[in-house]
Design an enzyme around this catalytic site. Structure first.
Site: not given
Ligand SMILES: *Cc1c(COP(=O)(O)O)cnc(C)c1O
Length: 407
Positions: A123, A201, A204, A227, A365
């Site tokens: 991302h 990261d 998700q 999220k 993104c």
């Protein structure tokens, strides 16, 4: 009632209607999740009667709000199994977490000629802050390639690690475009061999896999509250205490200090050292009910249902002529990015919206990754625990209709 029906009942958003018919099928969960009743109720209760700043006042209201705020931090600690609350830095989101890390880690550990290793499937939030750091410190960025399906080329990792001075590896647990659960455990073990730090990261990954930072043994792990069912403007940077203690503060201001004179400041201990100024108090508090909901929905029954949805959607999408599905490999979360030959992604998304389906389209993104597949954009349908197989089947009918109209 199935478990999925029970879960749907918890989300007021899903009951929205226009003229008696459903508002839309929400398939844009990788952008942000809808919120369960307990999150909405807590935010409402706090706005109405429990609104005060934290860590400051002696009044009872301030203490009560501070407890709710710190309960949000504790929920995040427990959710990722961090050792202590000092390892949980509250930020405004994954983007803020990575910027905080890139800046402070860069100040302490990055020198001219050092290498920062990312992957080709990141991302923008996990590219740009590192590019800014590389410019500032004259460091170099390198990228672990992905194959035609979007799978990490782990066979190339050792070569990259041994070729230069890799100080830190920063990579997505799950890509927001491909939806593949990446082999982060293997990444950490390899990076360790070469003395590099690892940041994951998890924007998700936190939503779709159980995360145990102690078992994973990464140095840093970032994610966004919004999220994973909490309010927007909340994020976490997990870091190992011993390393966080070595990093300089980022922003200066109230709450991050120990003592201040006109000439000099000494800083507060972890985690407050990195939390200058008034935080998103109510947002952070919602982490507790949000993550409690996430755990409660994490059952074998729901897991099987999600697997069924992935199988169904993959098979259905494969059967559409001219459709290319990305991230088409084992270990997929219910996130489907695709293009259709000869049809613009935004035309498909616009028609789908017209038919009542909210999906994402464009660069998501992730411009370098989308370009790597030779595309200028994709359509993405991303699902969460409250989405059903019936919605998938309606979606496929709408998609086929949209493609017919645009061909
Ligand atoms: C959403 C996302 C981000 C950015 O999260 P924000 O909440 O917008 O800061 C970073 N990385 C991945 C993989 C994401 O999906």
């Amino acid at each position: 009632m199935t478990a999925a029906d029970d879960i749907r009942g918890r989300f007021p958003f899903l009951k929205n209607t226009v003229n008696g018919s459903r508002l839309s099928v929400y398939f844009d969960n990788a952008a942000t999740s809808q919120k369960p009743d307990t999150v909405i109720d807590l935010a409402d209760r706090m706005f109405r009667g429990l609104n005060a700043n934290v860590h400051r006042a002696v009044h009872r209201l301030g203490a009560e709000v501070t407890d709710l705020y710190e309960a949000g931090r504790e929920a995040a600690r427990e959710f990722v199994n961090a050792v202590s609350r000092e390892e949980i830095i509250l930020t405004s989101g994954t983007t803020a977490s990575i910027n905080l890390l890139a800046y402070t880690f860069g100040e302490r550990f990055i020198n001219e000629g050092d290498v920062i290793l990312l992957t080709e499937a990141e991302h923008h939030s996990n590219i740009v802050p590192w590019q800014m750091l590389a410019l500032r410190k004259k460091a170099r960025l390198m990228y672990l390639p992905v194959d035609e399906r979007g799978v990490w080329r782990m066979d190339l990792l050792e070569g990259l690690m041994s070729s230069g001075r890799v100080r830190i590896v920063s990579a997505a647990h799950v890509s927001n475009v491909l939806g593949l659960v990446n082999p982060v455990g293997e990444l950490v073990r390899t990076a360790r061999k070469y003395g590099a730090y690892v940041h994951i990261d998890g924007a998700q990954g936190i939503v779709h896999s159980r995360v145990d930072v102690q078992a994973l043994d990464c140095d840093f792990y970032s994610f966004s509250g919004h999220k994973v069912y909490a309010a927007t403007g909340t994020g976490i940077l997990y870091g190992k205490k011993g390393i966080l203690e070595q990093l300089p503060p980022w922003m200066g201001g109230g709450d991050m200090v120990d003592t201040v004179t006109y000439g000099k400041t000494t800083y507060a201990p972890l985690p407050l050292k990195f939390e200058a100024g008034t935080q998103n108090v109510i947002g952070v508090a919602t982490l507790a009910p949000a993550l409690r909901f996430a755990r409660s929905a994490d059952t074998p029954e729901m897991e099987a249902y999600q697997r069924k949805i992935v199988e169904y959607m993959t098979e259905e999408l494969h059967s559409v002529k001219g459709l290319r599905l990305y991230g088409d490999a084992p270990g997929k979360i219910p996130l489907f990015s695709f293009t259709v030959d000869g049809i613009h992604h935004s035309d498909i998304a616009t028609l789908l919206d017209h038919f009542g389906f909210a999906v994402r389209s464009g660069l998501m993104c992730s411009e370098p990754l989308i370009g790597r597949f030779g595309q200028s954009g994709m359509v993405r349908a991303s699902l969460l625990v409250y989405n059903t197989i019936e919605e998938c089947s309606e979606f496929m009918a709408a998609l086929r209709k949209a493609i017919r109209m645009l061909s």
